[in-house]
Design an enzyme around this catalytic site. Structure first.
Site, mmCIF file in Angstrom:
data_model
loop_
_atom_site.group_PDB
_atom_site.id
_atom_site.type_symbol
_atom_site.label_atom_id
_atom_site.label_comp_id
_atom_site.label_asym_id
_atom_site.label_seq_id
_atom_site.Cartn_x
_atom_site.Cartn_y
_atom_site.Cartn_z
ATOM 1 N N ASP A 272 0.821 -1.353 -0.012
ATOM 2 C CA ASP A 272 0.021 -0.288 0.049
ATOM 3 C C ASP A 272 0.914 1.300 0.139
ATOM 4 O O ASP A 272 0.521 2.312 -0.876
ATOM 5 C CB ASP A 272 -0.879 -0.033 1.344
ATOM 6 N N GLU B 235 2.606 -8.340 11.711
ATOM 7 C CA GLU B 235 2.297 -8.339 10.479
ATOM 8 C C GLU B 235 3.710 -8.020 9.593
ATOM 9 O O GLU B 235 3.534 -8.534 8.235
ATOM 10 C CB GLU B 235 1.330 -6.803 10.428
#
Ligand code: DGY
Length: 431
Positions: free
Chosen positions: A174, A404
């Site tokens: 992203d 993550e």
């Protein structure tokens, strides 16, 4: 290792396996797995595919269900959305109302890297329950072909060989510095909003407001044009050839052909996929920069390469899109890149001025990306590079658990914790 060291290693591995399985079970919302509670409370496309690889190691039917539920949200035009909002949640922004979702399963209006085909091929080949696996691949096959054809037809209507992406979130990477210039040319939204991600994760590890303002402008743009593919293709203010998506799509398309052959599936649309594979092979070198000797993404609207080294370029090896000489060069680069930080491989090369070791996609390590890169190098005979990637990723989960992403300098876990795809890749690759 001595016998004692071996025993300790085996005990640690057993504990990590247990913890990884518990992570997936805790993130299971009944048929689909959230990446992590709070920060990402829905089903994400490529997260789910990667997570299925973890499930298959202890519950094959549940792994297939993950993929089935993902395809349940497929649009009539073939797109499999990037997020499926199966149920409401107040912990995430932007939700289905902002996206203007009008489908049976509420969703976003963009997709994500289509790694699902490669996952399905792996799941079939390694299945304990072959009967179940064959049944599931056969029932999902047509939808999988529809999905890949959607990429080619909607995102490369001019048959250039290189699909375009309309939003940084579509890349899955992203906040990569590769998008900076293209995103800068997108206007900002003129309405106020409240981000929820900053309530879960330290802002130093997340994108800036100036990026969110533009992410949201694009979401509004798709909604304003009622998701009309022709208008969006002609007028979208952000159009990028993402070498990551292109590589994952390409590898997946070849995996679809292999699946079709293994199962003796006759489908005329496979010829179209084969033609698109050939087109991509003849176009990929337009993303190769001879000066840098690296594959970059391209800002289609300005026809300029996004000259920043991100790990996306290494995925050309996973796709077998890099030729022999290029693969050799990329292997040398990978070795140098892997030595440039304590743990490897940073998502942005540590020597880049825009490298930030703990900010989302601007430097941290993602295990699933390194797994794909390692698979690529292993297949090309560069075992040492593949082993280095695997050993460092194992050291990261030993040190920090299932975060993550990870800081390549310190190994510290960043972003969401108890993260599904990290646990899944650990089960699948590291343990
Ligand atoms: C987010 O909200 O940051 C997600 O990664 C978008 O996919």
């Amino acid at each position: 290792m001595t016998t004692n060291a071996n025993q300790v290693h085996a005990l640690e591995t057993a504990a990590l396996i247990k913890k990884a399985q518990e992570t997936l079970v805790a993130n299971d919302l009944g048929g689909y797995t959230v990446p992590t509670h709070g920060l990402y409370p829905f089903q994400w496309n490529w997260d789910s595919a990667i997570t299925a690889l973890g499930w298959k190691h202890f519950d094959e039917p549940r792994a297939w269900q993950e993929i089935e539920v993902l395809f349940d949200g497929q649009w009539d035009n073939g797109m499999v959305p990037h997020i499926l909002f199966h149920q409401d949640s107040t912990t995430y922004f932007p939700g289905p109302d902002i996206w203007g979702s009008d489908k049976r399963v509420k969703s976003t209006s963009i997709s994500q890297p289509p790694v699902v085909a490669t996952v399905m091929k792996d799941m079939l080949e390694t299945a304990d329950n072959k009967v179940l696996a064959v049944e599931k691949v056969k029932s999902l096959f047509s939808s999988l072909v529809d999905y890949h054809l959607w990429w080619y037809k909607e995102r490369d209507p001019l048959k250039t060989g290189l699909v375009v992406s309309y939003h940084p979130w579509e890349s899955g990477m992203d906040n990569s510095p590769a998008w900076d210039e293209a995103l800068h040319d997108v206007p900002c939204v003129d309405w106020e909003y409240e981000r929820r991600d900053l309530g879960h994760v330290n802002s130093a590890q997340r994108p800036h407001k100036s990026e969110y303002d533009r992410f949201l402008f694009l979401v509004d743009f798709f909604k304003k044009h009622k998701f009309d593919s022709e208008i969006i293709f002609n007028e979208c203010p952000y159009k990028v050839n993402d070498v990551g998506i292109i590589s994952i799509l390409h590898r997946g398309s070849k995996d679809i052909l292999a699946l079709g052959e293994t199962l003796g599936i006759e489908d005329a649309r496979l010829n179209v996929i084969a033609q698109r594979i050939a087109l991509t092979e003849s176009a990929i070198n337009t993303l190769w920069c001879p000066d840098a000797e690296y594959f970059y993404c391209r800002n289609v609207l300005t026809d300029t390469l996004c000259k920043v080294r991100t790990s996306a370029g290494m995925l050309t090896v996973f796709a077998n899109l890099a030729d022999e000489k290029q693969t050799d060069i990329l292997n040398s680069k990978a070795k140098q890149w892997n030595e440039a930080s304590k743990f490897c491989m940073a998502s942005t090369h540590p020597e880049e001025s825009r490298y930030e070791p703990q900010r989302y996609w601007r430097g941290p390590i993602w295990l699933h990306i390194n797994w794909m890169i390692a698979l690529g190098f292993e297949a090309e005979g560069f075992q040492e590079t593949a082993d280095k990637l695997r050993n460092d990723c194992r050291a990261l989960v030993d040190l920090s658990g299932y975060y993550e992403y990870f800081n390549p300098e310190t190994g510290e876990g960043c972003g969401g914790k108890d993260f599904s795809w990290t646990a899944a890749i650990a089960l699948h690759w590291l343990l």
